[in-house]
Design an enzyme around this catalytic site. Structure first.
Site, PDB file in Angstrom:
ATOM      1  CB  SER A   1      -0.930  -0.012   1.219  1.00 36.53           C
ATOM      2  OG  SER A   1      -0.190  -0.019   2.424  1.00 36.53           O
ATOM      3  CE1 TYR A   2       1.375   8.014  -1.316  1.00 36.15           C
ATOM      4  CE2 TYR A   2       1.256   8.266   1.062  1.00 36.15           C
ATOM      5  CZ  TYR A   2       1.579   8.770  -0.183  1.00 36.15           C
ATOM      6  OH  TYR A   2       2.123  10.027  -0.289  1.00 36.15           O
TER       7      TYR A   2
END
Length: 726
Positions: free
Chosen positions: A319-320
């Site tokens: 994820s980010y």
């Protein structure tokens, strides 16, 4: 038709991947589909395409570094296009101005910097069309499609743009003015070097210098301890002498006397304490925690960890990356069973899955909506990686993140701690400590995966004994030691110290502010700040330890310990106000007015501070002698050949090759010394001047691609072009 502007080329490719598209020069042409009924264009920036103008671009008199021109405060901050990125900017500008483009989608990273990058490009392009915001935390196909189905109104993220813009302009004001100010003042005092000062980098440097002084001023004191071996009917117990909870004595003769007294005496077990402790699995990673762990486990620098994580993010595997949260929303937590099931298909995780707990959706240690700001904790996605296609470094970082997610689904680790108190000849007290693992729990997942697990100190297993049991002292020895100075920071520890910088403040209110925000810097910038300190020759990294250089120490001495520039307090106040701007509760204009006033104050303070400077002349001479700017200035410029356009000489200016007649006849011949990450040698420039073509040059880099080519001179356009092999 809609246009999506991503932050980077590879990110744009991921946004286009779920759809049918045609690759064009500088963009993807997406065919009509259910998400884009009229089709779409997906283009990209190359990071910061636009940058704030330099002082001399506002006023030519600001080019020379002089005290008389300070403070430098533009009436209005303006951006320019970076020279090396002008081609892509022109592509974006032409695309957004097309009459068939009715809506712009901001597709930069879902954060403040991503917002600033894309909106600044649009501002410089001079377009004013309806906008929406794509806000996603991973680049998997499902996440991308879901993001395009749930675009945010442009107004919802506009305040974080103002926050990022205010931070950028304020840092420009402080950096430009104070760097020039102290460079000129120090030069007046014999220090010939350029000194860069920044709102975050300078207090960070002050923390490192403070630790340097602690180590230098530390006076090691010797001490002695008495260690003994007891025998209890064939069972052996090691113990250490204690008195009033202290095991050390300051005189050797006292330690020898204790050892001699104890030897061959009787010993009795007076008390046995047993305590069970449970250790919960660690929290999920945010960027700082992951950088600190990767540095401890693999000696990766914070910047290296961020770079690797960014690659994994673009590949859709995590994820980010720049998240400051260690928590998930309940919606994200619901995806974890699928993620764990996919991980179970990878050989290295098969023996760890399925975990004891199927879901953590109701576990407040990991799931807390209020503690998720822009992004949730860093986790792996539901995309199954092909580990064979990952680099060794990518696999290591992916493994750290994956194991952290798996461990969250495991039980607590449980240990039993035992402390045995013994009394020799009813006078001398000894203590033995040991521990026993009752339940391995999550340590099966993480502890065994650490490369340095064998280095962890383990307390010894103790024999089975009972209170009032009698034995004899078989050995009694004296061990000498010495007090140790504080440890130097590692790069990973420094990241943690920057994040918790509020602990160094005396003001409880400001400490609260810094702990509420992000300390010194942000998740996205801390690695870069450490890199800047290295580049400026303020710090050195040796064997993963951070050392302050003479230049770094002199700058902090010049600023003084009470300076706003060295204290986290200024950053605390700024971060509080910037956070309020990002939430829509404070005015960017009012904030900038305060920064302008601060700039004037810092200049006044510097002139007062100069009056008490008294530097060590040896250190001054050493810094001046090692000044790279001084050496570069004194270096003679080499003539590499005759100009193609006139009768002038082509000179190596360090960063480019240019004609000696530039000032007299305005000759335009110029070739950059570095093209697409490849340095163009003087030999190749000589061949270009003589024949119009260089040798084959290997290793040009464009994005993720590397290629080989000749450089040829275009007589019509008066610039170089690539000539590719057949």
């Amino acid at each position: 038709m809609k246009i999506v502007i991503a932050e980077k080329p590879d990110q744009a490719a991921k946004l286009a991947a779920p759809f049918s598209f045609t690759k064009r020069t500088g963009y993807f042409d997406v065919k009509a589909n259910s998400y884009f009924p009229n089709g779409a264009i997906i283009t990209w920036a190359i990071g910061h395409l636009c940058e704030l103008k330099t002082p001399e671009e506002y006023d030519p008199t600001w080019k020379k570094w002089k005290l008389e021109t300070l403070p430098i405060i533009p009436d209005r901050f303006e951006y320019k296009v970076s020279k090396s990125k002008y081609k892509q900017f022109t592509i974006i500008k032409n695309l957004v101005k097309r009459t068939d483009i009715q809506e712009i989608i901001i597709g930069g990273d879902a954060g403040r910097e991503g917002e600033l990058i894309i909106r600044t490009i649009l501002r410089v392009c001079g377009v004013n069309k309806p906008m929406k915001r794509l806000w996603i935390s991973s680049l998997t196909e499902n996440s991308v499609k879901n993001g395009f189905s749930n675009l945010l109104p442009e107004a919802k993220t506009k305040d974080i743009y103002y926050e990022a813009l205010s931070r950028s302009c304020a840092d420009w004001l402080i950096g430009m003015n104070t760097s020039r100010l102290y460079t000129v003042l120090l030069k007046k005092n014999g220090v010939k070097d350029v000194f860069s000062i920044g709102r975050v980098q300078t207090p960070t440097l002050a923390l490192i210098v403070h630790r340097e002084h602690e180590i230098a001023n530390f006076k090691s004191e010797p001490f002695w301890e008495v260690e003994a071996v007891f025998h209890f009917a064939g069972r052996m117990l090691k113990a250490k002498w204690h008195k009033n909870n202290m095991s050390r004595v300051s005189e050797e003769k006292q330690a020898i006397a204790i050892a001699n007294f104890c030897l061959h005496k009787n010993v009795e077990i007076t008390k046995i304490n047993k305590e069970t402790k449970e250790y919960a699995p660690p929290l999920l990673f945010n960027l700082s925690a992951l950088q600190a762990t990767a540095n401890k486990s693999y000696k990766f620098s914070p910047q290296k960890t961020l770079d690797i994580l960014q690659k994994l993010y673009v590949k859709g595997l995590v994820s980010y990356p720049r998240s400051d949260s260690q928590f998930l929303t309940s919606e994200e937590a619901k995806t974890l069973p699928t993620i764990l099931n996919n991980l179970s298909k990878i050989d290295k995780y098969k023996n760890l899955l399925p975990p004891p707990t199927n879901s953590i959706v109701n576990n407040k240690r990991y799931v807390n909506e209020k503690k998720v700001t822009d992004h949730h904790a860093i986790i792996v996605t539901d995309q199954i990686p092909n580990l064979a296609k990952l680099s060794m470094e990518e696999e290591k970082i992916y493994d750290l993140v994956a194991r952290q997610v798996i461990a969250a689904h495991y039980n607590n680790a449980i240990f039993a701690y035992t402390t045995i108190h013994s009394l020799v000849d009813k006078r001398a007290e000894f203590i033995s400590k040991g521990k026993e693992q009752i339940e391995e729990g999550w340590r099966k997942v993480i502890y065994l995966s650490k490369e340095n697990a064998s280095q962890e100190e383990e307390e010894e297993m103790l024999p089975l004994l009972h209170e009032n049991e009698l034995g004899t002292v078989a050995q009694a020895t004296v061990k000498k030691g010495a007090t140790q100075p504080p440890n130097r920071y590692t790069e990973g520890h420094l990241i943690t110290v920057m994040k918790t910088a509020g602990k160094h403040l005396d003001d409880a209110e400001l400490e609260k502010v810094l702990s509420k925000t992000e300390g010194l810097g942000t998740e996205a910038t801390r690695a870069g700040i450490i890199g800047t300190l290295k580049d400026r020759n303020y710090i050195e990294i040796k064997k993963n330890q951070v050392f302050a250089t003479s230049k770094g120490m002199l700058l902090i001495e010049a600023l003084g310990e009470n300076s706003l520039l060295t204290s986290p307090s200024m950053t605390a106040k700024w971060e509080q106000r910037l956070s309020e701007i990002g939430e829509g509760h404070a005015s960017p204009q009012a904030f900038m007015e305060q920064v302008k006033k601060l700039t004037y104050k810092l200049i006044t303070d510097a002139h007062e501070r100069e009056k008490v400077w008294a530097f060590d002349q040896k250190e001054v001479d050493k810094i001046s002698a090692n000044n790279p700017y001084q050496k570069k200035y004194k270096k003679e410029k080499t003539v590499v050949g005759k100009c193609i356009l006139c009768d002038g000489s082509i000179i190596d200016h360090g960063t480019f090759y240019g004609c000696s007649n530039y000032k007299t006849t305005n000759c335009k011949f110029s070739v950059s010394k570095k093209i697409l990450s490849k340095t163009i040698s003087q030999t190749n420039v000589r061949k270009l001047l003589a024949s119009g073509e260089t040798d084959m040059i290997k290793g040009f880099k464009k994005g993720q691609k590397t290629f080989n080519a000749h450089l040829i001179w275009d007589e019509k356009e008066h610039k170089v072009h690539f000539k590719f092999p057949q």
